[in-house]
Design a protein around this motif. Structure first.
Motif, short mmCIF file in Angstrom:
data_model
loop_
_atom_site.label_atom_id
_atom_site.label_comp_id
_atom_site.label_asym_id
_atom_site.label_seq_id
_atom_site.Cartn_x
_atom_site.Cartn_y
_atom_site.Cartn_z
N ARG A 1 -2.12 11.32 1.73
CA ARG A 1 -3.29 10.68 2.10
C ARG A 1 -2.95 9.62 3.08
NH1 ARG A 1 -7.33 9.52 -3.17
NH2 ARG A 1 -7.65 11.60 -3.50
N LEU B 1 -0.68 10.78 -2.81
CA LEU B 1 -0.80 9.56 -2.18
C LEU B 1 -0.02 9.48 -0.72
CD1 LEU B 1 0.14 6.99 -5.11
CD2 LEU B 1 -2.00 7.33 -4.14
N VAL C 1 -0.32 1.34 -7.54
CA VAL C 1 -1.43 2.03 -7.54
C VAL C 1 -1.31 2.85 -8.65
CG1 VAL C 1 -0.50 3.93 -5.96
CG2 VAL C 1 -2.90 3.72 -6.41
N THR D 1 0.90 -1.24 -0.09
CA THR D 1 -0.02 -0.09 0.19
C THR D 1 1.03 1.28 0.09
OG1 THR D 1 -0.18 0.43 2.50
CG2 THR D 1 -1.48 -1.12 1.42
N PRO D 2 0.23 2.26 -0.26
CA PRO D 2 1.21 3.67 -0.11
C PRO D 2 1.76 3.84 0.96
CG PRO D 2 -0.71 3.87 -1.59
CD PRO D 2 -0.98 2.62 -0.86
N VAL E 1 -7.48 9.43 -7.41
CA VAL E 1 -6.53 10.20 -6.83
C VAL E 1 -6.26 11.49 -7.40
CG1 VAL E 1 -4.15 10.63 -5.97
CG2 VAL E 1 -5.19 8.37 -6.09
N LEU F 1 1.07 12.59 -8.33
CA LEU F 1 0.43 11.57 -7.90
C LEU F 1 0.87 11.05 -6.75
CD1 LEU F 1 -1.57 9.08 -7.87
CD2 LEU F 1 0.12 8.17 -9.40
N LEU F 2 2.47 10.94 -6.39
CA LEU F 2 3.18 10.45 -5.13
C LEU F 2 2.77 11.41 -4.21
CD1 LEU F 2 4.87 8.53 -4.13
CD2 LEU F 2 6.94 9.91 -4.87
#
Length: 315
Positions: free
Chosen positions: A154, A151, A204, A131-132, A209, A147-148
């Motif tokens: 979150r 992630l 992912v 998972t992230p 996202v 995106l990173l």
């Protein structure tokens, strides 16, 4: 949560806010005879280049097209700021960062539909990362990857809690394949190449996202000195390119594979994830970009929150 390091992140972005490239552009004639277009190996413009539609549309006006390839959006926007190109296409975060540095220099003239499967974070097939949240403390290769950032936020992970390794795509793949990094944040066609050709596993992608839209950006001086119908013509050519790509899928795949050195299966996968269909620059898109601006500001990656509406023009 710890503060994100703007200096570190902008090193990977490839442009410092104080870079001398962000300077006023030289004066040009009232209408450009040669339109200088920057493109990447991913996005709608690389397809438009192979189609020849823009050249055919501009020829009756006595206008030519000069194409320049860039490795990523930040480098393309540097060239736009330095007056090396007139128009280019990037993902969603670089234009926001560029506008924060160059408030009066850009015009957003078009965008694509969402393509959330065209970018993602990869890990080796046998990696314990599931998972992230498992990215904490890991070495992650990237160029620039909004995106990173999202992630990690979150998952409650600060940028300072990972070890970012800023690498262009080719070097990023080498580091990923040799195990010098634990994960790789990357976009197509390099994402597809890693999934097809290596033992990479998609941790992912951007679904749920970020939209991973592509934005067509012009310098404001270029937009100001060209007639309004030029952008109407450009919008029509982009729309025509959707059908052209469908009618010439095999040739397009072959030509892009030859130009990139990537295999046909890689290009086939990447094109399947690409959203060629233009989208309107409507309030919903502006809100998306404004949210990105706020995220980057609160992560201390830009000094102010730019007003995205200020650079949007109809296309």
């Amino acid at each position: 949560m710890k503060r994100y390091s703007r200096r570190t992140f902008l090193t990977g972005l490839g442009m410092a806010l104080s870079c001398p490239a962000w300077m006023p552009r030289r004066a040009h004639a009232a209408r450009d005879v040669t339109v200088r277009v920057g493109y990447q190996q991913y996005g709608t413009l690389v397809v438009l280049k192979h189609s020849g539609l823009l050249e055919r549309a501009l020829a009756p006006r006595g206008m030519r097209v000069q194409w320049s390839e860039f490795i990523a959006g930040p480098q393309l926007l540097q060239a736009l700021a330095a007056d090396a190109i007139d128009i280019g296409e990037t993902g969603n975060a670089p234009p926001v960062m560029a506008q924060a540095a160059w408030p009066d220099g850009l015009a957003c003239i078009g965008c694509s539909a969402p393509a959330p499967h065209g970018e993602g974070v990869l890990v080796p097939a046998g990696s314990p990362i599931q998972t992230p949240a498992d990215l904490k403390g890991r070495r992650i290769a990237l160029n620039l990857h909004y995106l990173l950032l999202v992630l990690l936020q979150r998952a409650g992970i600060a940028w300072t809690d990972i070890h970012p390794v800023y690498l262009p795509p080719a070097a990023g793949r080498a580091a990923f394949e040799t195990g010098r990094v634990d994960a790789w944040a990357i976009w197509d066609p390099y994402l597809s190449a890693a999934l097809v050709d290596t033992q990479g596993r998609l941790l992912v992608d951007a679904q749920g996202v970020t939209t991973n839209r592509q934005f067509l950006i012009a310098s404001r001086p270029f937009a100001d000195r060209n007639p309004g119908d030029f952008f109407t013509l450009l919008a029509q050519v982009r729309q025509d390119c959707v059908q052209w790509a469908a009618d010439h899928a095999d040739t397009l795949t072959t030509d892009i594979a030859a130009g990139t050195g990537l295999s046909r299966p890689v290009i086939t996968r990447a094109l399947a994830q690409l959203a060629l269909q233009p989208a309107p620059l409507d309030p919903a898109v502006v809100t998306e970009q404004q949210d990105i601006a706020a995220t980057l500001f609160h992560a201390h990656l830009i000094p102010t929150v730019p007003d995205v509406r200020a650079i949007v023009r109809g296309a």
